[in-house]
Design an enzyme around this catalytic site. Structure first.
Site, PDB file in Angstrom:
ATOM      1  N   ASN A   9       0.866  -1.186   0.000  1.00 22.99           N
ATOM      2  CA  ASN A   9       0.000   0.000   0.000  1.00 22.99           C
ATOM      3  C   ASN A   9       0.897   1.229   0.000  1.00 22.99           C
ATOM      4  O   ASN A   9       1.503   1.560   1.014  1.00 22.99           O
ATOM      5  CB  ASN A   9      -0.889  -0.032   1.256  1.00 22.99           C
ATOM      6  CG  ASN A   9      -1.681   1.255   1.437  1.00 22.99           C
ATOM      7  OD1 ASN A   9      -1.828   2.041   0.494  1.00 22.99           O
ATOM      8  ND2 ASN A   9      -2.186   1.480   2.641  1.00 22.99           N
ATOM      9  N   TRP A  10       0.970   1.881  -1.162  1.00 18.29           N
ATOM     10  CA  TRP A  10       1.893   3.026  -1.287  1.00 18.29           C
ATOM     11  C   TRP A  10       1.335   4.298  -0.659  1.00 18.29           C
ATOM     12  O   TRP A  10       2.018   5.325  -0.641  1.00 18.29           O
ATOM     13  CB  TRP A  10       2.204   3.288  -2.764  1.00 18.29           C
ATOM     14  CG  TRP A  10       2.953   2.184  -3.456  1.00 18.29           C
ATOM     15  CD1 TRP A  10       3.281   0.946  -2.941  1.00 18.29           C
ATOM     16  CD2 TRP A  10       3.470   2.208  -4.793  1.00 18.29           C
ATOM     17  NE1 TRP A  10       3.965   0.213  -3.890  1.00 18.29           N
ATOM     18  CE2 TRP A  10       4.093   0.954  -5.033  1.00 18.29           C
ATOM     19  CE3 TRP A  10       3.461   3.158  -5.808  1.00 18.29           C
ATOM     20  CZ2 TRP A  10       4.707   0.639  -6.248  1.00 18.29           C
ATOM     21  CZ3 TRP A  10       4.064   2.843  -7.018  1.00 18.29           C
ATOM     22  CH2 TRP A  10       4.684   1.598  -7.238  1.00 18.29           C
ATOM     23  N   LYS A  11       0.100   4.247  -0.220  1.00 19.02           N
ATOM     24  CA  LYS A  11      -0.560   5.431   0.366  1.00 19.02           C
ATOM     25  C   LYS A  11      -0.398   6.637  -0.584  1.00 19.02           C
ATOM     26  O   LYS A  11      -0.410   6.472  -1.788  1.00 19.02           O
ATOM     27  CB  LYS A  11      -0.005   5.717   1.758  1.00 19.02           C
ATOM     28  CG  LYS A  11       0.028   4.470   2.640  1.00 19.02           C
ATOM     29  CD  LYS A  11       0.182   4.790   4.080  1.00 19.02           C
ATOM     30  CE  LYS A  11       0.429   3.515   4.856  1.00 19.02           C
ATOM     31  NZ  LYS A  11       0.117   3.604   6.264  1.00 19.02           N
ATOM     32  N   HIS A  95      -9.527   0.946   4.909  1.00 22.05           N
ATOM     33  CA  HIS A  95      -8.252   1.154   5.612  1.00 22.05           C
ATOM     34  C   HIS A  95      -8.488   2.090   6.800  1.00 22.05           C
ATOM     35  O   HIS A  95      -9.292   3.017   6.714  1.00 22.05           O
ATOM     36  CB  HIS A  95      -7.228   1.749   4.641  1.00 22.05           C
ATOM     37  CG  HIS A  95      -5.837   1.735   5.186  1.00 22.05           C
ATOM     38  ND1 HIS A  95      -5.397   2.663   6.094  1.00 22.05           N
ATOM     39  CD2 HIS A  95      -4.796   0.881   4.981  1.00 22.05           C
ATOM     40  CE1 HIS A  95      -4.135   2.384   6.407  1.00 22.05           C
ATOM     41  NE2 HIS A  95      -3.753   1.308   5.746  1.00 22.05           N
ATOM     42  N   GLU A  97      -6.891   4.489   7.900  1.00 19.02           N
ATOM     43  CA  GLU A  97      -6.683   5.916   7.618  1.00 19.02           C
ATOM     44  C   GLU A  97      -7.921   6.522   6.953  1.00 19.02           C
ATOM     45  O   GLU A  97      -8.227   7.695   7.149  1.00 19.02           O
ATOM     46  CB  GLU A  97      -5.424   6.094   6.737  1.00 19.02           C
ATOM     47  CG  GLU A  97      -4.160   5.887   7.561  1.00 19.02           C
ATOM     48  CD  GLU A  97      -2.958   5.373   6.779  1.00 19.02           C
ATOM     49  OE1 GLU A  97      -2.963   5.437   5.538  1.00 19.02           O
ATOM     50  OE2 GLU A  97      -2.014   4.881   7.433  1.00 19.02           O
ATOM     51  N   GLU A 167      -5.545  -5.236  10.565  1.00 17.28           N
ATOM     52  CA  GLU A 167      -4.565  -4.176  10.740  1.00 17.28           C
ATOM     53  C   GLU A 167      -4.832  -3.435  12.048  1.00 17.28           C
ATOM     54  O   GLU A 167      -5.635  -2.484  12.074  1.00 17.28           O
ATOM     55  CB  GLU A 167      -4.658  -3.180   9.580  1.00 17.28           C
ATOM     56  CG  GLU A 167      -4.359  -3.776   8.229  1.00 17.28           C
ATOM     57  CD  GLU A 167      -3.681  -2.770   7.321  1.00 17.28           C
ATOM     58  OE1 GLU A 167      -2.588  -3.072   6.834  1.00 17.28           O
ATOM     59  OE2 GLU A 167      -4.215  -1.666   7.142  1.00 17.28           O
ATOM     60  N   GLY A 173       2.173   2.132  10.734  1.00 23.53           N
ATOM     61  CA  GLY A 173       3.093   3.259  10.588  1.00 23.53           C
ATOM     62  C   GLY A 173       3.797   3.651  11.885  1.00 23.53           C
ATOM     63  O   GLY A 173       4.428   4.703  11.958  1.00 23.53           O
ATOM     64  N   SER A 213       3.285  -2.324  10.383  1.00 25.92           N
ATOM     65  CA  SER A 213       4.730  -2.334  10.571  1.00 25.92           C
ATOM     66  C   SER A 213       5.383  -3.665  10.191  1.00 25.92           C
ATOM     67  O   SER A 213       6.283  -4.147  10.890  1.00 25.92           O
ATOM     68  CB  SER A 213       5.086  -1.937  12.012  1.00 25.92           C
ATOM     69  OG  SER A 213       4.628  -0.619  12.273  1.00 25.92           O
ATOM     70  N   GLY A 234       2.726  -1.186   4.335  1.00 30.74           N
ATOM     71  CA  GLY A 234       2.727   0.239   4.026  1.00 30.74           C
ATOM     72  C   GLY A 234       4.146   0.737   3.798  1.00 30.74           C
ATOM     73  O   GLY A 234       4.715   0.580   2.714  1.00 30.74           O
ATOM     74  N   GLY A 235       4.737   1.303   4.828  1.00 28.05           N
ATOM     75  CA  GLY A 235       6.052   1.948   4.737  1.00 28.05           C
ATOM     76  C   GLY A 235       7.110   1.121   4.019  1.00 28.05           C
ATOM     77  O   GLY A 235       7.835   1.644   3.152  1.00 28.05           O
TER      78      GLY A 235
HETATM   79  C1  PEP Z   1      -0.818   0.037   5.880  1.00 30.31           C
HETATM   80  O1  PEP Z   1      -0.732   1.123   5.348  1.00 30.31           O
HETATM   81  O2  PEP Z   1      -1.773  -0.700   5.609  1.00 30.31           O
HETATM   82  C2  PEP Z   1       0.228  -0.378   6.820  1.00 30.31           C
HETATM   83  C3  PEP Z   1       0.105  -1.535   7.414  1.00 30.31           C
HETATM   84  O3  PEP Z   1       1.259   0.504   7.013  1.00 30.31           O
HETATM   85  P1  PEP Z   1       2.686   0.168   7.714  1.00 30.31           P
HETATM   86  O4  PEP Z   1       3.186  -1.123   7.109  1.00 30.31           O
HETATM   87  O5  PEP Z   1       3.549   1.329   7.391  1.00 30.31           O
HETATM   88  O6  PEP Z   1       2.423   0.015   9.182  1.00 30.31           O
END
Ligand code: PEP
Length: 251
Positions: A9-11, A95, A97, A167, A173, A213, A234-235
């Site tokens: 997930n590049w956000k 998600h 966010e 999640e 994040g 994470s 994500g990251g």
């Molecule tokens: C996400 O954006 O779904 C996520 C899990 O982010 P991260 O891996 O950065 O925690």
């Protein structure tokens, strides 16, 4: 046997040049690699750009969101058909966010998941508790409420194309991932809930991803758990090297 799935997930990151570089790096490193379904979920603006790079390799495209109507006067929104048109096979829905910053409720997510399924997109439906909810011992209740709301009115056939991502909000994040045991407890609950509300067959084949994470160093431990079938990253999906290492370490 459920095939592992790793989705990035590049956000709201990556302009066209950056997206080309990242996608080309992932493609080169994963050429010939098999055994894991790999999905890239870039921003809407570069969906076609990314698709053009991955269309001749076994890497799939996903979007980060959608609107539930097919077309119409909905300024700024993107329909499920438009996503298919860009080459998407997957779409993230609900998600945390989007729940937090755009007030998405379980009812809204239900409409989005349904709209995705209606056109043959595979929704990755996200659920997860906040830190406050976990500390109050409400994790399972929260997940149950989210599943009940997000999947209301669905039939067994719908559930066959569904992916669930657990999640925990406190792990997204933050660099603080759930332990493998914490993830397994919730994943097991989700699978049991699916068996009770759809069928044992659907529960056996449904892929449940962990997100929060995920890094090259913790994916193996998470994947060793019986009910963890992959990850939503994500990251660590923003650099080809870390994303590819996660994919390779997942089997
Ligand atoms: C996400 O954006 O779904 C996520 C899990 O982010 P991260 O891996 O950065 O925690």
């Amino acid at each position: 046997m459920r095939k592992p799935l790793i989705a990035g997930n590049w956000k709201m990151y990556k302009t066209s040049d950056q997206a080309v570089k990242l996608t080309a790096g992932i493609k080169a490193a994963l050429k010939g690699f098999e055994g894991v379904d790999v999905v890239l979920c870039p921003p809407f603006t570069v969906l076609s750009t990314v698709y053009n790079i991955i269309s001749d390799i076994d890497i799939q495209l996903g979007a980060q969101d959608l609107y539930w109507e097919k077309e119409g006067a909905f300024t700024g929104e993107i329909s499920p058909i438009m996503l298919k048109d860009c080459g998407c096979e997957f779409v993230i829905s609900g998600h945390s966010e989007r729940r937090k910053y755009f007030s998405e409720t379980n009812e809204i997510i239900n409409k989005k998941v349904k709209a995705a399924l209606d056109v043959g997109l595979k929704p990755i439906c996200c659920v997860g508790e906040t830190l406050e909810e976990r500390e109050a011992g409400k994790t399972i209740d929260v997940i149950k409420t989210q599943l009940t709301g997000c999947l209301a009115g669905f039939e067994i056939g719908d559930a066959l194309n569904l992916i669930i991502a657990y999640e925990p909000v406190w792990a997204i994040g933050t660099g603080k991932n759930a332990t493998a045991a914490q993830a397994q407890e919730v994943h097991k609950f989700i699978r049991t809930w699916i068996a009770e509300n759809f069928s044992q067959g659907v529960a056996n084949s449904l892929r449940i991803l962990y997100g929060g994470s995920v890094k090259p160093a913790n994916i193996k431990e998470l994947m060793n758990e019986e009910d963890v079938d992959g990850a939503l990253v994500g990251g660590a999906s923003l650099e080809a090297s870390s994303f590819v290492e996660i994919v390779k370490n997942s089997i």
